[in-house]
Scaffold this active site. Sequence first.
Site, short mmCIF file in Angstrom:
data_model
loop_
_atom_site.label_atom_id
_atom_site.label_comp_id
_atom_site.label_asym_id
_atom_site.label_seq_id
_atom_site.Cartn_x
_atom_site.Cartn_y
_atom_site.Cartn_z
CG HIS A 1 -4.41 3.32 -0.26
ND1 HIS A 1 -4.91 2.32 0.56
CD2 HIS A 1 -3.36 3.39 1.00
CE1 HIS A 1 -4.86 1.93 1.65
NE2 HIS A 1 -2.79 2.54 1.99
CG HIS B 1 2.62 0.04 4.32
ND1 HIS B 1 2.22 -1.22 5.32
CD2 HIS B 1 1.55 1.11 4.15
CE1 HIS B 1 1.42 -1.02 5.32
NE2 HIS B 1 0.43 -0.28 4.93
CG HIS C 1 -3.52 7.31 3.64
ND1 HIS C 1 -4.01 6.79 4.17
CD2 HIS C 1 -2.97 5.80 2.96
CE1 HIS C 1 -3.80 5.38 4.97
NE2 HIS C 1 -3.11 4.56 3.91
CG ASP D 1 -1.88 -0.77 1.23
OD1 ASP D 1 -2.14 -2.12 0.48
OD2 ASP D 1 -2.54 -0.74 2.41
CG ASP D 2 0.16 3.44 2.52
OD1 ASP D 2 -1.13 3.47 1.77
OD2 ASP D 2 0.90 3.92 3.46
NI NI Z 1 -2.45 2.64 3.08
#
Ligand code: NI
Length: 253
Positions: free
Chosen positions: A129, A220, A133, A78-79
């Site tokens: 995503h 991540h 955020h 993610d991210d």
């Molecule tokens: Ni995230």
Amino acid sequence: MDKGTVSGIPAWKRGLLVGILGLAAVGAAAGFRGSREEAGGGKVLEADLEETEGSAGKVSEKIREPLEETKKIALTFDDGPHRVYTERLLDGLKERGVKVTFFLLGSNIEGKEEIVKRMSEEGHLIGNHTFYHVDITKLEPEEASAEILDTSRRITDITGQPVEYVRPPFGNWDKELEGDVTMIPIFWTVDTLDWTTGNADQIVQKVVTSVEENDIILMHDSYDSTVQAALRIIDLLQAEGYEFVTADELILE
Ligand code: NI
């Protein structure tokens, strides 16, 4: 790259492997190790099975299972994308022939279009995503839709592919949105908490001691330690017969 993870299995990893196997039935551990260490060890393993058959038939059934089935798991990141670590991760994945899933932040894409393109070209699954955020459940419906749709549009502009999956930040997904944005949410079963530690060993340990078939692992790709850990996890679990797949394969089964 981290060459130490590519060839051979250092002593500390063997320790980990034994640790994982120790969680399974003792008979299964012995059979599995035996089958890998002997060249053409199938016959040796069968002999072991015959011996256990008489006294504990059920145990021998358990021994056969992991050898016949492919155990699938999915690594998800993610991210990202991250300018340094995502590419490093992609390099390691390519070396190993492994596909993963990336859930991108729309706000992180600008200037890193080449990385997103590479993810797509190399067969990884790209999901959404949100743009900034956000906790989608705390927004007005129009704002929430924009968070999703703007991110998907940025990705599609680069890859030419529609974005079908979303990982909602904080795991909070508003089902009311589904009609509007037609995304399938993908959550996770193992949270590595990789962002709380700079220690790759800790991340590896957490995953390899708790992982089960069909797990979706949350990581991540914004940290060097995560990239190192992910590649070691792949090496260790591939040796245990796990197959790494994109997350859609696990939720659609
Ligand atoms: Ni995230």
